[in-house]
Design an enzyme around this catalytic site. Structure first.
Site, PDB file in Angstrom:
ATOM      1  CG  HIS A 118      -0.349   0.108   2.413  1.00 38.79           C
ATOM      2  ND1 HIS A 118       0.369  -0.945   3.172  1.00 38.79           N
ATOM      3  CD2 HIS A 118      -0.526   1.073   3.497  1.00 38.79           C
ATOM      4  CE1 HIS A 118       0.616  -0.591   4.137  1.00 38.79           C
ATOM      5  NE2 HIS A 118       0.164   0.557   4.589  1.00 38.79           N
ATOM      6  CG  HIS A 174      -0.216   4.271   4.670  1.00 42.66           C
ATOM      7  ND1 HIS A 174      -0.852   3.709   5.653  1.00 42.66           N
ATOM      8  CD2 HIS A 174      -0.911   5.489   4.255  1.00 42.66           C
ATOM      9  CE1 HIS A 174      -2.256   4.137   5.512  1.00 42.66           C
ATOM     10  NE2 HIS A 174      -2.280   5.146   4.997  1.00 42.66           N
ATOM     11  CG  ASP A 224       4.557   3.274   7.794  1.00 43.44           C
ATOM     12  OD1 ASP A 224       3.917   3.566   6.675  1.00 43.44           O
ATOM     13  OD2 ASP A 224       4.193   3.180   8.794  1.00 43.44           O
ATOM     14  CG  HIS A 225       4.062   0.059   4.655  1.00 43.86           C
ATOM     15  ND1 HIS A 225       4.189  -1.190   4.666  1.00 43.86           N
ATOM     16  CD2 HIS A 225       3.607   0.632   5.697  1.00 43.86           C
ATOM     17  CE1 HIS A 225       3.470  -1.351   6.055  1.00 43.86           C
ATOM     18  NE2 HIS A 225       3.332  -0.280   6.473  1.00 43.86           N
ATOM     19  CG  HIS A 276      -4.140  -0.049   6.959  1.00 43.28           C
ATOM     20  ND1 HIS A 276      -4.069   0.840   8.341  1.00 43.28           N
ATOM     21  CD2 HIS A 276      -2.944   0.365   6.633  1.00 43.28           C
ATOM     22  CE1 HIS A 276      -2.958   1.530   8.472  1.00 43.28           C
ATOM     23  NE2 HIS A 276      -2.431   1.297   7.419  1.00 43.28           N
ATOM     24  CG  ASP A 329       0.659  -1.393   8.042  1.00 40.21           C
ATOM     25  OD1 ASP A 329       1.501  -2.301   8.245  1.00 40.21           O
ATOM     26  OD2 ASP A 329       0.749   0.005   8.051  1.00 40.21           O
ATOM     27  CG  HIS A 356       3.724  -1.427  11.674  1.00 44.44           C
ATOM     28  ND1 HIS A 356       4.642  -0.135  11.700  1.00 44.44           N
ATOM     29  CD2 HIS A 356       2.917  -1.064  10.547  1.00 44.44           C
ATOM     30  CE1 HIS A 356       4.488   0.786  10.961  1.00 44.44           C
ATOM     31  NE2 HIS A 356       3.398   0.129  10.170  1.00 44.44           N
TER      32      HIS A 356
END
Length: 241
Positions: A55, A57, A59-60, A113, A132, A170
């Protein structure tokens, strides 16, 4: 050709997942940073073939530009999320298949998410790259999607073989555990998983990957019998302190 999978810690609590084929070829899923991934890739021969994205985001995906510039790796992500992802070499949709270092990854819908979230299931290696959507003892916060979507996504993942490795984004297991035990205080499998996670973290080890069998037995979100229950416990987790 079966693959091995290894977590690479990034940021404060993220994992990028390094996939390695028997011939030494490498791929990575959801690189939050380029430097930690590059350090591992360089120690293993200095060649990265493929980047998989679940996805959009940051932080990915924030590590993607640096890794592409360094290694020329090809990038695979969701067609539905293409406008929010780094440039893709292969845009995929649920039901598609992706060649990952000689193994086949099935692309699974995993909205909830975010919209357009996907997961990759590599059956011959028992690997699930789920971003996530599913966490050990938890699930992703419903930022863009609905409880109905998350319930459907978790049901899809729960149907995978029990030995499937849950490679999520995570290191949330201990924090998830504190809430999960309030939902199912008498769940023996949950209590055992919590003890295992505490022991793993006490020695500096990741609690991941988990397995689908473990999550079916211990994760209250995956065990929710209906959408209403999932929505209720997700709301409870959102406000849990």
């Amino acid at each position: 050709m079966a693959l091995t999978v290894t977590p690479i810690p990034c940021l404060s609590d993220n994992y990028a997942w390094l996939l390695r084929a028997a011939d030494g070829r490498l791929a990575v899923c959801d690189p939050a940073e380029d430097a930690p991934v590059a350090a591992v890739v360089d120690s293993m021969g200095g060649k990265l073939d493929l980047i998989l994205l679940t996805h959009h985001h940051g932080d990915h995906v924030a590590g993607v530009p640096g890794l592409v510039a360094r290694y020329g790796a090809k990038v695979v992500g969701a067609a539905a999320d293409r406008h929010r992802l780094p440039p893709l070499d292969q845009a995929v949709s649920p039901g598609d298949q992706v060649d990952v270092l000689g193994s086949t990854a099935a692309v699974l819908a995993s909205d909830g998410h975010t919209r357009g979230h996907i997961a990759f299931h590599i059956a011959d290696s028992h690997i699930l790259l789920c971003g996530d959507t599913l966490f050990s003892l938890g699930c992703g916060r419903l930022l863009e999607g609905t409880a109905e979507q998350m319930f459907a996504s978790l049901a899809t993942l729960a149907a995978l073989p029990g030995e499937t490795l849950v490679c999520c984004g995570h290191e949330y297991t201990e924090s998830n555990a504190r809430f999960a035990i309030t939902v199912e205080p008498d769940n023996a499998a949950l209590k055992a998983r919590i003890a295992e996670a505490h022991a793993q973290r006490a020695t500096g080890k990741p609690t991941l990957p988990s397995t689908i069998a473990s999550e079916r037995a211990a994760n209250p979100f995956m065990r929710a019998p209906d959408i209403a229950t999932l929505a209720r416990i997700r709301a409870g987790k959102d406000s849990f302190r």
